[in-house]
Design an enzyme around this catalytic site. Sequence first.
Site: not given
Length: 208
Positions: A71, A138
């Site tokens: 992010y 992830h």
Amino acid sequence: LDSTARNQPRKEQHMITRTLGSSGLHVSAIGLGCMGLSHAYGLDIAEQDGIDLIRAALELGVTFFDTAQVYGPNHNEELLGRALAGRRHEAVIATKFGFRIVDGRIAGADSSPANVRAVLEGCLQRLGTDHIDLWYQHRLDRTGGRRPGDGIARCARHGRRGPQAHHRARARRLRRLQRLERRHRPTHEARVPGARLLQPTAQSRVGW
């Protein structure tokens, strides 16, 4: 947050808490996903506004904060780290590994043991902490997606991370991961709802 909301005195809050699976982690029933403060949605949010939002969530009883290496990349973890400075003990931090970052850009999925260890060290530095409470893989990938356990287990032995988690895991993959990594720390979290996942998650004591 406007200036009026920022300056309001703290009120007594009664947030419901829950335990994540068999991890022993106690978190607020409402968590804060921090991704949108610096990634994905195209919003131009001032850094101080993001910090104020995270701190306001703490004041309201939120203790569970989710972020990730990709992010930003990296910026979101740095933002959360700055917001929690001096208050780390009040928060449960979930962050994620599984990508390789080259020159500030995502260069593909990578859960190889070497990258797992390198990513963890970077996460700790950006978040300004000495441990990660909940660590997600992830994305599953061919380099280490079947068994990134070597790198993860080494990190666990050094006390650098808490329970492991898996993001977007399917039922068959979840069962396989549970078997492969049972000797490390067999706590897995799935973030994809669906009827086909309910039975295997319940059998494996997986938290949502």
